[in-house]
Design a protein around this motif. Structure first.
Motif, PDB file in Angstrom:
ATOM      1  N   ASP A  18      43.034  67.093  -8.122  1.00 11.31           N
ATOM      2  CA  ASP A  18      43.212  65.472  -7.980  1.00 11.31           C
ATOM      3  C   ASP A  18      43.248  65.161  -6.502  1.00 11.31           C
ATOM      4  O   ASP A  18      42.742  64.213  -6.209  1.00 11.31           O
ATOM      5  CB  ASP A  18      44.634  65.258  -8.419  1.00 11.31           C
ATOM      6  N   ALA A  19      43.542  66.226  -5.769  1.00  9.46           N
ATOM      7  CA  ALA A  19      43.356  65.837  -4.198  1.00  9.46           C
ATOM      8  C   ALA A  19      42.136  65.839  -3.831  1.00  9.46           C
ATOM      9  O   ALA A  19      41.679  65.177  -2.928  1.00  9.46           O
ATOM     10  CB  ALA A  19      44.388  66.984  -3.333  1.00  9.46           C
ATOM     11  N   ARG A 115      47.963  60.339   4.418  1.00  6.76           N
ATOM     12  CA  ARG A 115      48.548  59.932   3.160  1.00  6.76           C
ATOM     13  C   ARG A 115      48.963  61.019   1.902  1.00  6.76           C
ATOM     14  O   ARG A 115      49.948  60.988   1.553  1.00  6.76           O
ATOM     15  CB  ARG A 115      47.301  59.327   2.396  1.00  6.76           C
ATOM     16  N   LEU A 116      48.243  62.177   2.337  1.00  4.05           N
ATOM     17  CA  LEU A 116      48.667  63.401   1.633  1.00  4.05           C
ATOM     18  C   LEU A 116      50.064  63.881   1.944  1.00  4.05           C
ATOM     19  O   LEU A 116      50.761  64.288   1.151  1.00  4.05           O
ATOM     20  CB  LEU A 116      47.829  64.455   1.754  1.00  4.05           C
ATOM     21  N   ARG A 117      50.400  63.713   3.248  1.00  2.00           N
ATOM     22  CA  ARG A 117      51.562  64.166   3.782  1.00  2.00           C
ATOM     23  C   ARG A 117      52.885  63.028   3.507  1.00  2.00           C
ATOM     24  O   ARG A 117      53.899  63.337   3.921  1.00  2.00           O
ATOM     25  CB  ARG A 117      51.686  64.292   5.191  1.00  2.00           C
TER      26      ARG A 117
ATOM     27  N   HIS B 137      51.203  62.967  -6.359  1.00  2.00           N
ATOM     28  CA  HIS B 137      51.858  61.503  -6.435  1.00  2.00           C
ATOM     29  C   HIS B 137      51.016  60.594  -5.407  1.00  2.00           C
ATOM     30  O   HIS B 137      50.480  59.666  -5.470  1.00  2.00           O
ATOM     31  CB  HIS B 137      53.416  61.543  -6.161  1.00  2.00           C
ATOM     32  N   ASN B 138      50.882  61.275  -4.196  1.00  2.00           N
ATOM     33  CA  ASN B 138      50.232  60.834  -3.134  1.00  2.00           C
ATOM     34  C   ASN B 138      48.927  60.343  -2.915  1.00  2.00           C
ATOM     35  O   ASN B 138      48.452  59.533  -2.575  1.00  2.00           O
ATOM     36  CB  ASN B 138      50.492  61.369  -1.950  1.00  2.00           C
ATOM     37  N   VAL B 139      47.951  61.315  -4.073  1.00  3.39           N
ATOM     38  CA  VAL B 139      46.620  60.639  -4.228  1.00  3.39           C
ATOM     39  C   VAL B 139      46.555  59.890  -5.519  1.00  3.39           C
ATOM     40  O   VAL B 139      45.563  59.530  -5.930  1.00  3.39           O
ATOM     41  CB  VAL B 139      45.945  62.038  -4.172  1.00  3.39           C
ATOM     42  N   THR B 146      47.578  63.326 -16.601  1.00  6.27           N
ATOM     43  CA  THR B 146      46.520  62.891 -15.317  1.00  6.27           C
ATOM     44  C   THR B 146      45.454  62.200 -15.713  1.00  6.27           C
ATOM     45  O   THR B 146      44.572  62.337 -16.731  1.00  6.27           O
ATOM     46  CB  THR B 146      46.165  64.287 -14.890  1.00  6.27           C
ATOM     47  N   LYS B 147      45.581  60.985 -15.300  1.00  8.01           N
ATOM     48  CA  LYS B 147      44.173  60.191 -15.437  1.00  8.01           C
ATOM     49  C   LYS B 147      43.379  60.683 -14.283  1.00  8.01           C
ATOM     50  O   LYS B 147      43.494  60.609 -13.324  1.00  8.01           O
ATOM     51  CB  LYS B 147      44.552  58.794 -15.040  1.00  8.01           C
ATOM     52  N   VAL B 148      41.982  60.514 -14.596  1.00  4.64           N
ATOM     53  CA  VAL B 148      41.100  60.860 -13.825  1.00  4.64           C
ATOM     54  C   VAL B 148      40.783  59.787 -12.791  1.00  4.64           C
ATOM     55  O   VAL B 148      40.011  58.649 -13.358  1.00  4.64           O
ATOM     56  CB  VAL B 148      39.650  61.536 -14.210  1.00  4.64           C
TER      57      VAL B 148
END
Lengths: 153, 153
Positions: A18-19, A115-117, B137-139, B146-148
DNA sequence: TTCTAATCGATTGACATCTAACGATTCGAA
DNA sequence: TTCGAATCGTTAGATGTCAATCGATTAGAA
């Protein structure tokens, strides 16, 4: 292992997937891609490097790197020349355009990292790095100078 | 962001890459592969499912799943039939061979997970899951269902 | 009942990755 | 000096992934 809980590897892979997808999307919007960013970053850290070193640094096979370098050389981001001391070796260097691309993508990368953090303090970050390093150690790799494990047939 | 420190996304991707490669290698040695495992696992959790549901569960696109299902159906691991109530829909079910393959791979998966967890206590594991969930969650994704995310052009 | 929009899974083409094998070059033991 | 082994980067083929598009089917508004 609890039957309702994912294995750790699957959880890690899903989070990374996802990331990575989000990161890829951000880089693409900025005119780059993840492989491009990784190569640029490796060459920013060591201004001249041979392909084996870059592949190792990035964590991919030489064959894969060749493809990326071909594309990046075509795009004018880098140049390759034979090392006069050892004609098997390519010396790879960024062009002016390559340096400019790095700066172009740096903003995107920094914003994405921020954003990730979000919602994590420095302690969380340090903990995450530590735990990820343990996982890498457990599968036989270290976080720095990663050697690509052979895949068995 | 410290200049000598990798961005979090790169660190995560590298850890996941290493773990995934090792996992892939382990599954391959056991006669399977990661996509096979993920599909088997999804069908073990819901004995009959349509392709959209499986793709969503596994976290991949429908097109990708089609390829995996084609291979797995050819191998006799699963079967597909049209839902009589809605002929657009395929109902996918594991065969006896599919169930056997699941058990075959389960040992490998369990052993790999144990290896991955070496040196980590339950608190560490819970912390890692929590932190990974924050990243997801952040991304823009959640850890479950999970939705792509769409990739922008 | 008709027809448009949505859903479902499949096909196509592109991208990233790997392994195996190769030709060119270099190293180092004999 | 010779020659086998190792190194370097490349090529070819396979795997896994995605987006765009398609044909078949269904749902629901008019």
């Amino acid at each position: 292992m609890k039957p309702t809980q994912e294995t750790l590897g699957i959880t890690l892979a899903a989070a990374a997937r996802d990331a990575s997808r989000a990161f890829d999307a951000a880089l693409q919007s900025a005119g780059g891609s993840r492989p491009v960013w990784l190569v640029l970053m490796a060459l920013k850290q060591h201004a001249t490097a041979n392909q084996r070193e870059i592949a190792q640094k990035v964590g991919i096979q030489g064959a894969t790197l060749t493809h990326h370098l071909n594309a990046m050389e075509s795009s004018g981001l880098l140049s390759r020349r034979r090392d006069p001391h050892n004609r098997r070796v390519h010396i790879v260097e960024l062009t002016e355009a390559g340096h400019a691309m790095f700066l172009q993508l740096l903003g995107t990368v920094t914003a994405f990292d921020k954003r990730l953090r979000d919602g994590l303090d420095e302690g969380d970050i340090a903990t995450l790095r530590r735990l990820l390093a343990v996982l890498q150690h457990n599968v036989g790799s270290s976080a720095e100078g990663t050697k690509v494990p052979a895949r068995n047939d």
